[in-house]
Scaffold this active site. Structure first.
Site, PDB file in Angstrom:
ATOM      1  N   ASP A   8      48.012 -59.877 -31.720  1.00  0.00           N
ATOM      2  CA  ASP A   8      48.043 -59.834 -33.183  1.00  0.00           C
ATOM      3  C   ASP A   8      46.715 -59.294 -33.682  1.00  0.00           C
ATOM      4  O   ASP A   8      45.707 -59.327 -32.979  1.00  0.00           O
ATOM      5  CB  ASP A   8      48.288 -61.232 -33.754  1.00  0.00           C
ATOM      6  CG  ASP A   8      48.491 -61.202 -35.268  1.00  0.00           C
ATOM      7  OD1 ASP A   8      49.352 -60.434 -35.724  1.00  0.00           O
ATOM      8  OD2 ASP A   8      47.773 -61.911 -35.982  1.00  0.00           O
ATOM      9  N   SER A   9      46.716 -58.809 -34.927  1.00  0.00           N
ATOM     10  CA  SER A   9      45.468 -58.331 -35.505  1.00  0.00           C
ATOM     11  C   SER A   9      44.494 -59.485 -35.748  1.00  0.00           C
ATOM     12  O   SER A   9      43.295 -59.282 -35.821  1.00  0.00           O
ATOM     13  CB  SER A   9      45.749 -57.605 -36.815  1.00  0.00           C
ATOM     14  OG  SER A   9      46.449 -58.457 -37.695  1.00  0.00           O
ATOM     15  N   TYR A  55      44.753 -55.397 -40.311  1.00  0.00           N
ATOM     16  CA  TYR A  55      45.227 -54.034 -40.068  1.00  0.00           C
ATOM     17  C   TYR A  55      46.058 -53.514 -41.241  1.00  0.00           C
ATOM     18  O   TYR A  55      46.276 -52.321 -41.370  1.00  0.00           O
ATOM     19  CB  TYR A  55      46.133 -53.991 -38.836  1.00  0.00           C
ATOM     20  CG  TYR A  55      45.464 -54.146 -37.492  1.00  0.00           C
ATOM     21  CD1 TYR A  55      44.111 -54.450 -37.359  1.00  0.00           C
ATOM     22  CD2 TYR A  55      46.211 -53.967 -36.319  1.00  0.00           C
ATOM     23  CE1 TYR A  55      43.534 -54.586 -36.102  1.00  0.00           C
ATOM     24  CE2 TYR A  55      45.642 -54.089 -35.073  1.00  0.00           C
ATOM     25  CZ  TYR A  55      44.306 -54.400 -34.961  1.00  0.00           C
ATOM     26  OH  TYR A  55      43.748 -54.524 -33.712  1.00  0.00           O
ATOM     27  N   GLY A  56      46.562 -54.430 -42.063  1.00  0.00           N
ATOM     28  CA  GLY A  56      47.627 -54.124 -43.020  1.00  0.00           C
ATOM     29  C   GLY A  56      47.299 -53.065 -44.061  1.00  0.00           C
ATOM     30  O   GLY A  56      48.192 -52.523 -44.693  1.00  0.00           O
ATOM     31  N   CYS A 113      52.126 -58.742 -34.603  1.00  0.00           N
ATOM     32  CA  CYS A 113      51.693 -58.158 -35.875  1.00  0.00           C
ATOM     33  C   CYS A 113      52.736 -57.142 -36.359  1.00  0.00           C
ATOM     34  O   CYS A 113      53.095 -56.218 -35.626  1.00  0.00           O
ATOM     35  CB  CYS A 113      50.356 -57.465 -35.666  1.00  0.00           C
ATOM     36  SG  CYS A 113      49.764 -56.568 -37.104  1.00  0.00           S
ATOM     37  N   ASN A 114      53.221 -57.339 -37.571  1.00  0.00           N
ATOM     38  CA  ASN A 114      54.219 -56.424 -38.118  1.00  0.00           C
ATOM     39  C   ASN A 114      53.688 -55.001 -38.271  1.00  0.00           C
ATOM     40  O   ASN A 114      54.396 -54.045 -37.984  1.00  0.00           O
ATOM     41  CB  ASN A 114      54.707 -56.933 -39.476  1.00  0.00           C
ATOM     42  CG  ASN A 114      55.763 -58.004 -39.358  1.00  0.00           C
ATOM     43  OD1 ASN A 114      56.940 -57.708 -39.340  1.00  0.00           O
ATOM     44  ND2 ASN A 114      55.350 -59.263 -39.246  1.00  0.00           N
ATOM     45  N   SER A 115      52.434 -54.858 -38.717  1.00  0.00           N
ATOM     46  CA  SER A 115      51.888 -53.510 -38.931  1.00  0.00           C
ATOM     47  C   SER A 115      51.822 -52.746 -37.608  1.00  0.00           C
ATOM     48  O   SER A 115      52.146 -51.559 -37.548  1.00  0.00           O
ATOM     49  CB  SER A 115      50.490 -53.592 -39.563  1.00  0.00           C
ATOM     50  OG  SER A 115      50.518 -54.368 -40.742  1.00  0.00           O
ATOM     51  N   GLU A 117      45.171 -67.391 -45.372  1.00  0.00           N
ATOM     52  CA  GLU A 117      43.927 -67.585 -44.605  1.00  0.00           C
ATOM     53  C   GLU A 117      42.997 -68.578 -45.296  1.00  0.00           C
ATOM     54  O   GLU A 117      42.102 -69.132 -44.662  1.00  0.00           O
ATOM     55  CB  GLU A 117      43.249 -66.238 -44.352  1.00  0.00           C
ATOM     56  CG  GLU A 117      44.157 -65.342 -43.517  1.00  0.00           C
ATOM     57  CD  GLU A 117      43.458 -64.325 -42.663  1.00  0.00           C
ATOM     58  OE1 GLU A 117      42.335 -63.934 -43.006  1.00  0.00           O
ATOM     59  OE2 GLU A 117      44.049 -63.911 -41.646  1.00  0.00           O
ATOM     60  N   CYS A 149      55.471 -60.257 -42.254  1.00  0.00           N
ATOM     61  CA  CYS A 149      54.059 -60.416 -41.902  1.00  0.00           C
ATOM     62  C   CYS A 149      53.945 -61.809 -41.299  1.00  0.00           C
ATOM     63  O   CYS A 149      54.525 -62.763 -41.829  1.00  0.00           O
ATOM     64  CB  CYS A 149      53.190 -60.303 -43.154  1.00  0.00           C
ATOM     65  SG  CYS A 149      51.449 -60.714 -42.860  1.00  0.00           S
ATOM     66  N   THR A 150      53.223 -61.907 -40.195  1.00  0.00           N
ATOM     67  CA  THR A 150      53.200 -63.188 -39.474  1.00  0.00           C
ATOM     68  C   THR A 150      52.532 -64.312 -40.257  1.00  0.00           C
ATOM     69  O   THR A 150      52.643 -65.471 -39.878  1.00  0.00           O
ATOM     70  CB  THR A 150      52.473 -63.044 -38.124  1.00  0.00           C
ATOM     71  OG1 THR A 150      51.296 -62.292 -38.339  1.00  0.00           O
ATOM     72  CG2 THR A 150      53.359 -62.389 -37.110  1.00  0.00           C
ATOM     73  N   HIS A 151      51.836 -63.969 -41.345  1.00  0.00           N
ATOM     74  CA  HIS A 151      51.261 -65.043 -42.160  1.00  0.00           C
ATOM     75  C   HIS A 151      52.317 -65.737 -43.019  1.00  0.00           C
ATOM     76  O   HIS A 151      52.127 -66.874 -43.438  1.00  0.00           O
ATOM     77  CB  HIS A 151      50.203 -64.474 -43.111  1.00  0.00           C
ATOM     78  CG  HIS A 151      48.905 -64.144 -42.448  1.00  0.00           C
ATOM     79  ND1 HIS A 151      48.750 -63.099 -41.600  1.00  0.00           N
ATOM     80  CD2 HIS A 151      47.686 -64.749 -42.524  1.00  0.00           C
ATOM     81  CE1 HIS A 151      47.490 -63.047 -41.175  1.00  0.00           C
ATOM     82  NE2 HIS A 151      46.828 -64.036 -41.722  1.00  0.00           N
TER      83      HIS A 151
END
Lengths: 248, 248
Positions: free
Chosen positions: A7-8, A39-40, A70-72, A150, A180-182
Site C-alpha cells: 500500500d502507499s 499516491y492519490g 492501494c486503489n491508485s 488519518e 480507497c482503502t481508507h
C-alpha cells in the site's frame, strides 16, 4: 501461503484486517510506502514507477502472491507490476468490480464510485463495470476523506460537513464502491449519510472474495504471522496496525 | 541575484508570491518535491534526507541563495542543508520568529503556532520564541488545513467546521504564526474566526523582511524570471502557480 500486501501507506491495513478475519494466510508481509504517501494526487507514470519499486522490495521475501491494497496503484500499475513479478499480483480494483457484479444483478442500478483523484481519473472502476454491462455509474473524487481518516476522524461534525460538500447534489445510489482503502473506516458514516442503506463495497472483503473464488484459496490458518515494513516511520505504522487490527 | 526556492510541494508558491511582490530577485528557480509531498507527517530523518537531496537538485543551477519555503524542512533540516550548500540557506521558521519578535513587543503576549505535525513536533518555533523571551506560546498541529487548501477550499462550511475542530478550546491569541506555507491562503478565514483580529504572521512576508534586513538585499528587479520544477506532475505545479501568483 505467504502473501505480500503493498500500500502507499497505512490504508492497506483495512485489507489486512479482512485477510486476518478470513484466516487466508500463514504469513503476511506488509509494506507501506509511507515516505511517499499519498499516491492519490500523483501522476500515472510516478505511480507505475512506485509500483514496480514495490515489486523490487518484495524480492527479499519469498512471497506466493502480492496483493495491491492501494486503489491508485491497482488502477494504474497492476499490469506493469504483473510483468515484473514472478508470482500472481492481484489488485483491489478488479476485486471491487467483481464484488459489485456479484451483489448487484440489475444492470440499471446506480453505482457511486468514490476514491482519490488518481483512482477516479484512471476510470478503472468505470471501465470494469461498463464491461459487465452497468450503465449508471458516477465516479467522484473525494480526496479529503483520506486525511480525515488519518486524523482518526471517523464520524462527527467535520466528516458530516465534508460529506455534504461532496454528496450534496447526489441522489442515493444503489451501491457505493469505497474505492480507497481508507474509506472502510468511515463506511458507517457514509452509509448513514444516504437514505435506504446503499450496498457498500469494501476493498478488503472484495479481495477475500476474489482470492477464495478465483485463486481457490480455501485452506485456513489458525494464526497469521505479520511483518510490517514502512519506508518512513515504521513505528507509526505498527501503532496504527495495533489499533486498527485489534478492533474486531 | 538568482534564488532557489525549495518546498515539499506547491505551498511554497505563497512565499514566491511575496518575493515577486517585493521584486527581490532577477531569477527564481522553484523546486517542489511533489512526488513525495506532504512532508508534514514524516519522520525527522526522512525530512533531513529530502532536504539534502534538494541541495543536490540545485547543484544544476548557479543560485546565490536558497530559500526553504517548507516549514517542516526549515524546522528539521536547515542546519544539515547549510552544511552541504556553498551559498546561504534561509528558512521560514527563523524568519517567522524574527517577524513575530519585530511586531509583538510585549513578551507576555499569547502566541499561537499552527502547522503540520512535523513542524509542531520539532518545537522549532517554540524554541526560537522562548529564546527571545516569549512565555505564552501554544503550538497546535492543524494538518487538515493542508488538504483543504489543496482542494481550493479557502472559506465556507467545511473550513469553518475544521477550524472549530481545532480551535474550539482556544481563546483568541495576540498573534497566530501561520507555520505552513499553505496557510496564507486561508489567512482571512483564520483571522475571521478569532475575535479582536490577532496579528497573522505569514512565512512569505517574514522571509522578505529577513532578506531585506539581515542579508541586506535592497536592489529591486522590475521583472523576475521564473522557472518551475517538480518531481511529479510539473504541469500541475505550473497551473497552480499561474492561479495563485496571478491573484494580486
Amino acid at each position: 501461503m505467504r502473501a505480500g500486501v503493498f500500500d502507499s501507506g497505512i490504508g492497506g491495513l483495512t485489507v489486512v484486517k479482512s485477510l486476518l478475519e478470513h484466516k487466508l494466510f500463514e504469513e503476511i508481509i506488509y509494506y507501506g510506502d509511507t515516505a511517499r504517501v499519498p499516491y492519490g494526487g500523483k501522476d500515472k507514470n510516478t505511480i507505475i514507477r512506485y509500483g514496480i519499486e514495490a515489486v523490487e522490495f518484495f524480492k527479499n521475501f519469498e512471497i506466493d502472491l502480492l496483493i495491491v491494497a492501494c486503489n491508485s496503484v491497482s488502477a494504474f500499475a497492476l499490469e506493469e507490476m504483473q510483468e515484473v513479478a514472478d508470482y500472481p499480483v492481484v489488485g483491489v480494483v478488479e476485486a471491487g468490480v467483481l464484488a459489485t457484479a456479484n451483489k448487484i444483478k440489475n444492470k440499471d442500478s446506480s453505482i457511486l464510485v468514490i476514491g482519490t483523484k488518481a483512482t477516479v481519473a484512471s476510470n478503472a472502476y468505470d471501465t470494469g463495470l461498463k464491461k459487465r454491462g452497468y450503465k449508471n455509474i458516477l465516479s467522484l473524487p473525494t480526496p479529503l476523506f483520506v486525511p480525515l481518516v488519518e486524523e482518526d476522524i471517523f464520524e462527527g461534525e467535520v466528516l458530516e460537513s465534508v460529506m455534504r460538500h461532496y454528496f450534496k447534489d447526489i441522489s442515493t445510489p444503489d451501491a457505493v464502491i469505497l474505492g480507497c482503502t481508507h474509506f472502510p473506516l468511515i463506511a458507517s458514516s457514509i452509509g448513514g449519510y444516504f437514505e435506504n442503506s446503499p450496498l457498500l463495497v469494501h476493498s478488503g472483503e472484495a479481495i477475500v472474495a476474489q482470492l477464495e473464488s478465483h485463486l481457490e484459496l480455501s485452506k485456513r490458518f489458525e494464526t497469521t504471522k505479520m511483518h510490517f515494513f514502512a519506508s518512513d516511520n515504521p513505528a507509526f505504522l505498527k501503532r496504527v496496525a495495533q489499533r486498527w487490527l485489534s478492533e474486531q
